[in-house]
Design a protein around this motif. Structure first.
Motif, PDB file in Angstrom:
ATOM      1  N   GLY A 213       0.794  -1.219   0.000  1.00 61.10           N
ATOM      2  CA  GLY A 213       0.000   0.000   0.000  1.00 61.10           C
ATOM      3  C   GLY A 213       0.820   1.258   0.000  1.00 61.10           C
ATOM      4  N   ALA A 214       2.154   1.127   0.104  1.00 59.79           N
ATOM      5  CA  ALA A 214       3.000   2.319   0.090  1.00 59.79           C
ATOM      6  C   ALA A 214       3.138   2.842  -1.319  1.00 59.79           C
ATOM      7  N   THR A 215       3.799   3.958  -1.442  1.00 60.84           N
ATOM      8  CA  THR A 215       3.907   4.606  -2.749  1.00 60.84           C
ATOM      9  C   THR A 215       5.327   4.554  -3.273  1.00 60.84           C
ATOM     10  N   GLY A 216       5.963   3.404  -3.083  1.00 64.42           N
ATOM     11  CA  GLY A 216       7.294   3.222  -3.637  1.00 64.42           C
ATOM     12  C   GLY A 216       8.417   3.479  -2.655  1.00 64.42           C
ATOM     13  N   GLN A 217       8.109   3.710  -1.370  1.00 69.40           N
ATOM     14  CA  GLN A 217       9.157   3.974  -0.401  1.00 69.40           C
ATOM     15  C   GLN A 217       9.812   2.669   0.029  1.00 69.40           C
ATOM     16  N   GLN A 218      11.088   2.754   0.400  1.00 67.38           N
ATOM     17  CA  GLN A 218      11.797   1.590   0.909  1.00 67.38           C
ATOM     18  C   GLN A 218      11.139   1.125   2.202  1.00 67.38           C
ATOM     19  N   GLN A 219      10.983  -0.181   2.349  1.00 72.19           N
ATOM     20  CA  GLN A 219      10.315  -0.705   3.536  1.00 72.19           C
ATOM     21  C   GLN A 219      11.176  -0.491   4.779  1.00 72.19           C
ATOM     22  N   PRO A 220      10.619   0.074   5.837  1.00 69.31           N
ATOM     23  CA  PRO A 220      11.397   0.272   7.056  1.00 69.31           C
ATOM     24  C   PRO A 220      11.694  -1.052   7.754  1.00 69.31           C
ATOM     25  N   ALA A 221      12.655  -1.021   8.654  1.00 67.71           N
ATOM     26  CA  ALA A 221      12.990  -2.225   9.391  1.00 67.71           C
ATOM     27  C   ALA A 221      11.876  -2.588  10.363  1.00 67.71           C
ATOM     28  N   ASN A 222      11.857  -3.865  10.745  1.00 65.26           N
ATOM     29  CA  ASN A 222      10.921  -4.372  11.750  1.00 65.26           C
ATOM     30  C   ASN A 222       9.463  -4.196  11.353  1.00 65.26           C
ATOM     31  N   VAL A 223       9.175  -4.296  10.075  1.00 65.11           N
ATOM     32  CA  VAL A 223       7.786  -4.241   9.640  1.00 65.11           C
ATOM     33  C   VAL A 223       7.087  -5.525  10.058  1.00 65.11           C
ATOM     34  N   PRO A 224       5.950  -5.445  10.738  1.00 59.38           N
ATOM     35  CA  PRO A 224       5.248  -6.656  11.158  1.00 59.38           C
ATOM     36  C   PRO A 224       4.856  -7.519   9.964  1.00 59.38           C
ATOM     37  N   PHE A 225       4.851  -8.827  10.193  1.00 54.49           N
ATOM     38  CA  PHE A 225       4.508  -9.766   9.132  1.00 54.49           C
ATOM     39  C   PHE A 225       3.114  -9.501   8.582  1.00 54.49           C
ATOM     40  N   SER A 226       2.221  -9.010   9.464  1.00 53.42           N
ATOM     41  CA  SER A 226       0.839  -8.777   9.039  1.00 53.42           C
ATOM     42  C   SER A 226       0.740  -7.729   7.938  1.00 53.42           C
ATOM     43  N   THR A 227       1.746  -6.848   7.812  1.00 50.38           N
ATOM     44  CA  THR A 227       1.661  -5.783   6.813  1.00 50.38           C
ATOM     45  C   THR A 227       1.847  -6.303   5.397  1.00 50.38           C
ATOM     46  N   TYR A 228       2.530  -7.412   5.236  1.00 52.07           N
ATOM     47  CA  TYR A 228       2.692  -7.972   3.888  1.00 52.07           C
ATOM     48  C   TYR A 228       2.126  -9.386   3.775  1.00 52.07           C
ATOM     49  N   PHE A 229       1.441  -9.840   4.817  1.00 50.15           N
ATOM     50  CA  PHE A 229       0.860 -11.184   4.817  1.00 50.15           C
ATOM     51  C   PHE A 229      -0.090 -11.379   3.638  1.00 50.15           C
ATOM     52  N   TYR A 230      -0.981 -10.413   3.416  1.00 44.97           N
ATOM     53  CA  TYR A 230      -1.980 -10.586   2.362  1.00 44.97           C
ATOM     54  C   TYR A 230      -1.359 -10.528   0.971  1.00 44.97           C
ATOM     55  N   ASP A 231      -0.298  -9.753   0.818  1.00 45.53           N
ATOM     56  CA  ASP A 231       0.381  -9.726  -0.471  1.00 45.53           C
ATOM     57  C   ASP A 231       1.026 -11.077  -0.770  1.00 45.53           C
ATOM     58  N   VAL A 232       1.629 -11.684   0.254  1.00 51.01           N
ATOM     59  CA  VAL A 232       2.220 -13.015   0.077  1.00 51.01           C
ATOM     60  C   VAL A 232       1.139 -14.024  -0.272  1.00 51.01           C
ATOM     61  N   ILE A 233       0.027 -13.982   0.452  1.00 43.86           N
ATOM     62  CA  ILE A 233      -1.078 -14.909   0.197  1.00 43.86           C
ATOM     63  C   ILE A 233      -1.621 -14.733  -1.215  1.00 43.86           C
ATOM     64  N   LYS A 234      -1.786 -13.491  -1.653  1.00 41.77           N
ATOM     65  CA  LYS A 234      -2.335 -13.236  -2.989  1.00 41.77           C
ATOM     66  C   LYS A 234      -1.418 -13.772  -4.083  1.00 41.77           C
ATOM     67  N   VAL A 235      -0.112 -13.557  -3.933  1.00 39.18           N
ATOM     68  CA  VAL A 235       0.834 -14.026  -4.944  1.00 39.18           C
ATOM     69  C   VAL A 235       0.869 -15.553  -4.996  1.00 39.18           C
ATOM     70  N   VAL A 236       0.972 -16.181  -3.832  1.00 37.40           N
ATOM     71  CA  VAL A 236       1.044 -17.642  -3.787  1.00 37.40           C
ATOM     72  C   VAL A 236      -0.257 -18.259  -4.303  1.00 37.40           C
ATOM     73  N   THR A 237      -1.399 -17.681  -3.917  1.00 36.38           N
ATOM     74  CA  THR A 237      -2.689 -18.200  -4.375  1.00 36.38           C
ATOM     75  C   THR A 237      -2.844 -18.042  -5.882  1.00 36.38           C
ATOM     76  N   ALA A 238      -2.479 -16.872  -6.404  1.00 36.65           N
ATOM     77  CA  ALA A 238      -2.594 -16.643  -7.850  1.00 36.65           C
ATOM     78  C   ALA A 238      -1.715 -17.611  -8.626  1.00 36.65           C
ATOM     79  N   PHE A 239      -0.484 -17.806  -8.152  1.00 36.82           N
ATOM     80  CA  PHE A 239       0.434 -18.736  -8.811  1.00 36.82           C
ATOM     81  C   PHE A 239      -0.117 -20.156  -8.762  1.00 36.82           C
ATOM     82  N   THR A 240      -0.681 -20.542  -7.609  1.00 34.05           N
ATOM     83  CA  THR A 240      -1.228 -21.887  -7.435  1.00 34.05           C
ATOM     84  C   THR A 240      -2.407 -22.129  -8.368  1.00 34.05           C
TER      85      THR A 240
END
Length: 383
Positions: A213-240
């Protein structure tokens, strides 16, 4: 200091481990099809030309192109090598097997030598087969057996760990073949280095490069897993979903694409996903990209089942088991990679260097695979 070293070296190392080597020949399978009728044995054995080149050497002029003339010149060595790697016994007594005049057969995976097999056994009630082709050269090699007797088909897979099978042909064909293809599905994605590298590149671009959801900024350190969990799920599901669709369609022969085209596009997908780490091409549309190229990756998986020419009564069960195995293997890969990448995300120092190296490594492997597969630079072909 440890985090700095991890940031710089671990991610590129993951890429190198996942990519293995530059060879387009990532799968090594042979196909043994036998029929038993009373005391007689008949059938054929398909062995990849490339495997025979590794085992006995066929390329006499070292031009990386195996011709029919070169194969014909080595026909005695080919028969002797094959005969020394397969034994069959019935009721404790060895069967006499003979290998006939060899031919060439083109499969999805490339050119294969077709070896007709005939033989006699004392009986065929209890059959023992031992297989050792290529195991001393390539531990990833598999020998896929389809044995037909009394209107039943028995499917087994030989590996270095399981080189001998005892089959009671008087018992109905059980569900063991379902387990066999489930394991083969897991195995084929684990040794499908291009599939793994494609998935790794997509995960790197999600977990390490951008906050969803960011606008191209570098991801800061210690970002919680929940912030990119849905992106991972969407990519893996789409590939599957995508590769499952084309795996089914291709195996059922509803849709067919040339093998060289499929392998070349898979290599292209690796290269583009590597570039995406270096420069944002589709980071906000990663799941769409995974779906589009996942359709092509499915054709790659389908080549394994297509070459088997399984009987119709085994086709659906084998297809389902193989596909489930692929998904289980893929989930295992994701469960390993995402936590590692998340840990790397905490090492902020020299992250750009680490990501740049990873993106460059993945891109280079993808480009080299593309050149190798599209131009057949190092793959033996028949001329």
């Amino acid at each position: 200091m440890k985090r700095r070293l991890m940031s710089i070296f671990v991610l590129p190392l993951l890429c190198l481990v996942a990519s293995g080597n530059l060879s387009a020949h990532t799968l090594s399978d042979s196909y043994l099809n036998l029929s038993l009728d009373q005391q007689s044995v008949s059938g054929h054995w398909l062995i990849a030309v490339e495997d025979l080149e590794l085992a006995i050497g066929l390329d006499g002029n070292a031009d990386s192109a195996i011709t029919w003339g070169e194969i014909s010149q080595h026909r005695s060595q080919i028969r002797e090598y094959a005969a020394s790697r397969l034994t069959m016994a019935s009721d404790g007594q060895p069967c006499s097997l003979e290998i006939g005049t060899l031919m060439i057969e083109q499969l999805n995976a490339g050119p294969f030598v077709h070896l007709p097999i005939t033989g006699l056994c004392n009986g065929v009630a209890e059959v023992t087969l031992s297989y050792s082709l290529m195991f001393d050269i390539d531990s990833a090699h598999r020998g896929i057996l389809s044995l037909r007797s009394n209107d039943e088909t028995y499917v087994r897979v030989f590996s270095p760990d399981t080189a001998t099978y005892e089959i009671d042909t008087e018992l109905p064909s059980d569900a063991e073949y379902l387990w066999t293809f489930f394991i083969e599905g897991i195995w084929h994605i684990w040794i499908g280095l291009d599939h793994i590298l494609f998935l790794l590149a997509l995960l790197v671009a999600i977990v390490l490069v951008k906050t969803p959801g960011a606008t191209g900024q570098q991801q800061p350190a210690n970002v919680p897993f929940s912030t990119y969990f849905y992106d991972v799920i969407k990519v893996v599901t789409a590939f599957t979903i995508a590769h499952s669709i084309t795996l089914i369609l291709a195996t059922l022969e509803v849709v067919s694409l040339p093998g060289r085209f499929v392998e070349s596009v898979i290599a292209l997908s690796v290269a583009i996903s590597g570039i995406n780490i270096l420069y944002p091409l589709f980071r906000t549309r990663a799941w769409q990209f995974a779906f589009i190229f996942g359709l092509i990756h499915g054709f790659g998986f389908a080549g394994v089942l297509g070459d088997l020419a399984l009987p119709q009564q085994l086709l659906f069960g084998s297809l389902l088991s193989f596909n489930i195995g692929v998904e289980v293997g893929q989930i295992a890969i994701v469960l390993v990679l995402v936590p590692i990448l998340a840990l790397l995300g905490r090492a902020t120092f020299s992250r750009r260097l680490a990501l740049g190296t990873a993106g460059l490594v993945i891109t280079v492997f993808g480009v080299l695979w593309l050149l190798e597969r599209s131009l057949s630079l190092s793959v033996p072909v028949l001329s």
